[in-house]
Design an enzyme around this catalytic site. Structure first.
Site, PDB file in Angstrom:
ATOM      1  N   ALA A 127      -5.746 -15.858 -22.848  1.00 53.26           N
ATOM      2  CA  ALA A 127      -4.437 -15.417 -22.373  1.00 53.26           C
ATOM      3  C   ALA A 127      -3.453 -15.256 -23.513  1.00 53.26           C
ATOM      4  CB  ALA A 127      -3.890 -16.416 -21.360  1.00 53.26           C
ATOM      5  N   ALA A 128      -3.960 -14.894 -24.690  1.00 54.89           N
ATOM      6  CA  ALA A 128      -3.106 -14.859 -25.879  1.00 54.89           C
ATOM      7  C   ALA A 128      -2.541 -13.481 -26.173  1.00 54.89           C
ATOM      8  CB  ALA A 128      -3.889 -15.349 -27.095  1.00 54.89           C
ATOM      9  N   ARG A 183       1.712  -2.628 -24.349  1.00 54.84           N
ATOM     10  CA  ARG A 183       1.775  -1.382 -23.599  1.00 54.84           C
ATOM     11  C   ARG A 183       2.501  -1.546 -22.271  1.00 54.84           C
ATOM     12  NH1 ARG A 183      -4.098   0.964 -23.240  1.00 54.84           N
ATOM     13  NH2 ARG A 183      -2.994   2.726 -22.322  1.00 54.84           N
ATOM     14  N   LYS A 189       2.017 -10.813 -20.867  1.00 53.51           N
ATOM     15  CA  LYS A 189       1.259  -9.981 -19.926  1.00 53.51           C
ATOM     16  C   LYS A 189       0.684 -10.790 -18.784  1.00 53.51           C
ATOM     17  CE  LYS A 189      -2.640  -8.105 -21.364  1.00 53.51           C
ATOM     18  NZ  LYS A 189      -3.667  -7.156 -21.871  1.00 53.51           N
ATOM     19  N   THR A 191     -11.697 -11.615 -29.553  1.00 57.16           N
ATOM     20  CA  THR A 191     -12.176 -12.473 -28.472  1.00 57.16           C
ATOM     21  C   THR A 191     -13.046 -13.615 -28.978  1.00 57.16           C
ATOM     22  OG1 THR A 191     -13.975 -10.890 -28.149  1.00 57.16           O
ATOM     23  CG2 THR A 191     -12.038 -10.682 -26.714  1.00 57.16           C
ATOM     24  N   ASN A 244      -3.516  -3.436 -18.749  1.00 58.12           N
ATOM     25  CA  ASN A 244      -2.951  -3.107 -20.051  1.00 58.12           C
ATOM     26  C   ASN A 244      -1.690  -2.270 -19.955  1.00 58.12           C
ATOM     27  OD1 ASN A 244      -4.881  -4.320 -21.952  1.00 58.12           O
ATOM     28  ND2 ASN A 244      -6.340  -2.889 -21.034  1.00 58.12           N
ATOM     29  N   ARG A 263      18.002 -16.094   8.123  1.00 53.01           N
ATOM     30  CA  ARG A 263      18.087 -16.627   6.772  1.00 53.01           C
ATOM     31  C   ARG A 263      17.489 -18.034   6.718  1.00 53.01           C
ATOM     32  NH1 ARG A 263      24.274 -15.848   5.484  1.00 53.01           N
ATOM     33  NH2 ARG A 263      23.681 -17.124   3.682  1.00 53.01           N
ATOM     34  N   TYR A 315      33.014 -21.616   7.088  1.00 56.78           N
ATOM     35  CA  TYR A 315      33.401 -21.901   5.701  1.00 56.78           C
ATOM     36  C   TYR A 315      34.921 -21.844   5.588  1.00 56.78           C
ATOM     37  CZ  TYR A 315      33.402 -21.494   0.579  1.00 56.78           C
ATOM     38  OH  TYR A 315      33.606 -21.690  -0.760  1.00 56.78           O
TER      39      TYR A 315
END
Length: 490
Positions: free
Chosen positions: A30-31, A36, A43, A101, A255, A361, A415
């Site tokens: 995951a480095a 792109r 990423k 890799t 990518n 909500r 309120y």
């Protein structure tokens, strides 16, 4: 070395984790920067179908029984750590320089090599390939551990493999690796092969690190390639089994933003297909978004353009109409959601009707048989059984008793500019149209408020509250006004 867990996400894992097997680990690469994508976000932290790309991969590894996960990080390492969180089964390993890799996998060697390291099967996965499933990893492990095999790699057969490298078998009758040939180095016969490397491996550790030690950077990219280490193993006579993916989409990586959109849709489609197999009707799957953590009961019907997100739970026999947007909500059985309603972190009881164009909500709670109509908004409000607010109403910080009716245009004025206050309406009450309930205030059982009233004092049981000026009619006012404002004649 700090320990971490899967990325924080609003969704539950798509595949329940198998019992951890100490003989299985995963190394997740995951480095990469993902330049792109044109993004400051690493990423692997970009989201697809409701969770980060890396989260999908970690979930698949856990589902395959991996007892420990090693995440190799480089660019954005602190962001990845923060997103992943803390867990005992994950260790971060830093790859300071991205040299390929093979180099990335080699960073894990100190953890899986040495006198105290037990032999393990290491899945080598990419953090930007979120489609891989636990079932595929299980099958890959079986291929790697079969008699005569040293390891295994996943391959995909594509109709149009393009300029991807080709994977050649050792023998026409044997699914074992002979070599991986880059497109630029391939002859016409090799380019006709449609089998490509999926980038998913099951390799023995610590043995694989001996092959990584033998790598050099004598290639166009000047990097250490994991595929070269596999070539060395084959040259030494070791068998690497080829496991053909039944779904080539499991090998799709990210990518570009277009890639991200493609895997996002594929992951959504996978879950929608599973829901339909389980008895849910999805009328137009391509126009429906259901994240992997969403649970839907049998015989529920989902219309086009519905979005179901996060940890949403929907019961059996419900109907969700076009344009509804529902996140982290719970709907009981036989609920009807009419078009373009929004339900966010709310609870809806059995046989309720909501919408169209309603908004529930956070902390809104509907008990059974409640009716919420068009352009009604609820926030932190509890509607008890059989109560209804049919149109054009805002109820905030309120409770509404059983069978009470809230007229059109009613507002709880909750309120005061500094604090929120509560409104309590009893059972069988009738709140007339355009009533303003100025909190804190209580309206008793069977009480009524007159239309247009501003109620700022409690109303006792069975009372009628009328809080408006007495009507005054001024005779002939319009005619006299018109004469007074008329232009003078010439």
């Amino acid at each position: 070395m700090p320990k971490t867990t899967e990325p924080t996400s609003s969704t539950a894992p798509a595949t329940p984790p198998a019992s951890p097997d100490a003989r299985r680990v995963a190394v997740v690469l995951a480095a990469g920067r993902g330049t792109r994508l044109r993004s400051a976000t690493p990423k692997v932290l970009h989201a697809a179908a409701g969770r980060p790309l890396l989260g999908w991969v970690l979930d698949a590894a856990r589902g395959a029984g991996c007892a420990h996960l090693y995440v190799v990080v480089g660019h954005g390492a602190d962001d990845v750590r923060a997103a992943v969180g803390d867990a005992d089964d994950v260790t971060f390993v830093v790859q300071a320089e991205q040299l390929g890799t093979g180099h990335a996998l080699a960073q894990v060697a100190p953890h899986l090599r040495g006198g105290n390291a037990a032999p393990t099967l290491a899945f080598v996965l990419s953090g930007d390939v979120p489609g891989v499933t636990s079932a595929t990893l299980g099958s890959l492990a079986e291929a790697a551990e079969a008699d005569g095999s040293w390891g295994a790699m996943a391959v995909a057969t594509l109709d149009e493999p393009g300029r991807l490298g080709r994977v050649l078998r050792a023998d026409a009758d044997d699914d074992a690796l002979a070599r991986i040939v880059e497109y630029a180095d391939a002859d016409d016969a090799t380019r006709a092969v449609r089998r490509i490397n999926a980038g998913i491996y099951a390799l023995p550790a610590p043995q694989i690190f001996d092959d990584l030690d033998r790598l050099d950077t004598n290639n166009a990219q000047g990097e250490f390639y994991l595929t070269d280490a596999l070539g060395l193993a084959v040259a030494d006579g070791r068998r690497i089994a080829l496991h053909n993916l039944a779904d080539p989409g499991e090998a799709f990586g990210v990518n570009t933003r277009a890639d991200l959109a493609r895997v996002h849709r594929r992951l959504l489609d996978r879950h929608v297909a599973a829901l339909m197999d389980a008895g849910v009707t999805v009328l137009e799957p391509a126009r429906t978004t259901v994240e992997a953590g969403v649970v839907v009961g049998a015989d529920t019907v989902i219309h086009p353009d519905v979005t179901l997100l996060g940890t949403t739970r929907i019961g059996a026999g419900c109907e969700i109409h076009q344009g509804a947007w529902i996140r982290d909500a719970t709907l009981d059985d036989d609920v009807l959601i009419k078009p373009y309603s929004v339900i966010d972190r709310a609870t809806v009881g059995a046989r309720c009707t909501v919408g169209p164009f309603a908004r529930l909500r956070p902390a809104a709670q509907l008990h059974e048989d409640v009716q919420i109509g068009n352009f009604v908004e609820l926030k932190k409000t509890e509607m008890h059984p059989g109560s209804k607010a049919s149109h054009l109403t805002y109820l905030g910080d309120a409770t509404v008793g059983p069978r009470s009716n809230i007229g059109a245009g009613v507002i709880t004025c909750n309120y005061d500019g500094a604090r929120k206050h509560e409104t309590h309406i009893g059972a069988d009450a009738f709140i007339g149209s355009d009533t303003m309930l100025v909190a804190p205030v209580r309206v008793g059982d069977r009480a009524t408020t007159g239309a247009g009233s501003v109620v700022n004092q409690d109303v006792a049981d069975d009372d009628l509250a009328v809080a408006r000026a007495r009507q005054r009619n001024i005779p002939d006012w319009t005619t006299r006004r018109r004469r007074a404002t008329a232009e003078p004649s010439d």
